[in-house]
Design a protein around this motif. Sequence first.
Motif, mmCIF file in Angstrom:
data_model
loop_
_atom_site.group_PDB
_atom_site.id
_atom_site.type_symbol
_atom_site.label_atom_id
_atom_site.label_comp_id
_atom_site.label_asym_id
_atom_site.label_seq_id
_atom_site.Cartn_x
_atom_site.Cartn_y
_atom_site.Cartn_z
ATOM 1 N N PHE A 1 0.828 -1.200 0.000
ATOM 2 C CA PHE A 1 0.000 0.000 0.000
ATOM 3 C C PHE A 1 0.866 1.255 0.000
ATOM 4 C CE2 PHE A 1 -1.658 3.342 2.836
ATOM 5 C CZ PHE A 1 -2.693 3.821 2.039
ATOM 6 N N VAL A 2 1.878 1.298 0.879
ATOM 7 C CA VAL A 2 2.745 2.474 0.944
ATOM 8 C C VAL A 2 3.596 2.589 -0.319
ATOM 9 C CG1 VAL A 2 4.528 3.673 2.245
ATOM 10 C CG2 VAL A 2 2.803 2.339 3.464
ATOM 11 N N LEU A 3 4.104 1.474 -0.805
ATOM 12 C CA LEU A 3 4.922 1.504 -2.023
ATOM 13 C C LEU A 3 4.113 2.012 -3.213
ATOM 14 C CD1 LEU A 3 6.864 -1.865 -1.643
ATOM 15 C CD2 LEU A 3 7.779 0.450 -1.387
ATOM 16 N N ALA A 4 2.837 1.658 -3.258
ATOM 17 C CA ALA A 4 1.964 2.140 -4.339
ATOM 18 C C ALA A 4 1.802 3.654 -4.262
ATOM 19 C CB ALA A 4 0.602 1.448 -4.271
ATOM 20 N N ARG A 5 1.755 4.190 -3.047
ATOM 21 C CA ARG A 5 1.690 5.642 -2.883
ATOM 22 C C ARG A 5 2.962 6.299 -3.410
ATOM 23 N NH1 ARG A 5 -2.309 7.721 0.529
ATOM 24 N NH2 ARG A 5 -1.041 9.533 1.104
ATOM 25 N N PHE A 6 4.104 5.678 -3.150
ATOM 26 C CA PHE A 6 5.378 6.212 -3.629
ATOM 27 C C PHE A 6 5.428 6.278 -5.161
ATOM 28 C CE2 PHE A 6 8.187 4.967 0.276
ATOM 29 C CZ PHE A 6 7.572 5.970 1.011
ATOM 30 N N GLN A 7 4.679 5.388 -5.808
ATOM 31 C CA GLN A 7 4.706 5.323 -7.275
ATOM 32 C C GLN A 7 3.500 6.026 -7.908
ATOM 33 O OE1 GLN A 7 4.876 1.097 -7.897
ATOM 34 N NE2 GLN A 7 6.883 0.895 -6.924
ATOM 35 N N HIS A 8 2.714 6.689 -7.076
ATOM 36 C CA HIS A 8 1.496 7.329 -7.559
ATOM 37 C C HIS A 8 1.836 8.514 -8.470
ATOM 38 C CE1 HIS A 8 -2.609 8.903 -7.485
ATOM 39 N NE2 HIS A 8 -2.975 7.810 -6.856
ATOM 40 N N ARG A 9 0.966 8.771 -9.437
ATOM 41 C CA ARG A 9 1.203 9.877 -10.374
ATOM 42 C C ARG A 9 0.998 11.244 -9.720
ATOM 43 N NH1 ARG A 9 -3.685 11.780 -12.133
ATOM 44 N NH2 ARG A 9 -5.504 10.475 -11.689
ATOM 45 N N ILE A 10 0.264 11.260 -8.587
ATOM 46 C CA ILE A 10 0.002 12.523 -7.896
ATOM 47 C C ILE A 10 1.137 12.811 -6.918
ATOM 48 C CG2 ILE A 10 -1.579 13.749 -6.370
ATOM 49 C CD1 ILE A 10 -3.861 12.134 -7.536
ATOM 50 N N THR A 11 1.709 14.002 -6.999
ATOM 51 C CA THR A 11 2.917 14.352 -6.250
ATOM 52 C C THR A 11 2.748 14.228 -4.740
ATOM 53 O OG1 THR A 11 3.558 15.880 -7.994
ATOM 54 C CG2 THR A 11 4.646 16.150 -5.862
ATOM 55 N N LYS A 12 1.601 14.613 -4.212
ATOM 56 C CA LYS A 12 1.428 14.587 -2.753
ATOM 57 C C LYS A 12 1.479 13.171 -2.192
ATOM 58 C CE LYS A 12 -3.644 14.456 -2.548
ATOM 59 N NZ LYS A 12 -4.860 15.133 -2.021
ATOM 60 N N PHE A 13 1.273 12.167 -3.062
ATOM 61 C CA PHE A 13 1.381 10.781 -2.623
ATOM 62 C C PHE A 13 2.801 10.250 -2.826
ATOM 63 C CE2 PHE A 13 -3.353 10.366 -3.808
ATOM 64 C CZ PHE A 13 -3.734 10.765 -2.538
ATOM 65 N N ASN A 14 3.387 10.493 -4.000
ATOM 66 C CA ASN A 14 4.711 9.926 -4.268
ATOM 67 C C ASN A 14 5.830 10.741 -3.632
ATOM 68 O OD1 ASN A 14 5.484 12.067 -6.056
ATOM 69 N ND2 ASN A 14 4.360 11.093 -7.722
#
Length: 205
Positions: A117-130
């Motif tokens: 779940f956290v790794l997916a946030r790191f790879q998210h297209r939205i900057t506030k997540f990655n």
Amino acid sequence: MATSCTKKEGTPGPDDSAFRTQSELSDVVIVVEGRPLHVNRSVLSLISPVFLKMFNGEWKGKAEVPLADKKYDHFVELLLCVYPPHGKLISMETLDVVLPLADEYGIESLKLRCEAFVLARFQHRITKFNNPPTKELVHFLYLADKYKLKTLLEESVEKVILRPYDGKGGVKMLNEFGLLSVEVKYRITSERLCLLEKQQCPFSL
């Protein structure tokens, strides 16, 4: 220590309807904060080696088992994540609830889901997540270190070494940075030093 999943006052708890009453498949009652949860001991034993040991040991033959040191809503969240057919997804609101319980009860598959779940946030297209705020990033680093999530630890270190270190807003000033293992702190300072040396000598190999 405050967590990202602190329940706001007045917010409804997780849906416990599947566990409130006895069903054809339930054969044991787990009591948390005085409230019963009807579950199947074989299902929990398949999910968790710790439950398996308990049901074959101190809980053997018991129809009702009290868990004195757990919170009802937290335990329901755990059940919703692992108990078929629910498979509830991990969220920022539940990460800090289910990950410690997954570690305590040896549910490696759920620990890996939390990591993913956290790794997916790191790879998210939205900057506030990655590219999360430093405090949130250090929190992820702390979780990875504490619960031995190797891939998340690698990714978190790579991001943390690029953040300000000392002074206001620096990673060193955050409480959870102080809780990191000596090994992880040493690694961060060493990799920061190597990074600074490369920046100061751009022609070095």
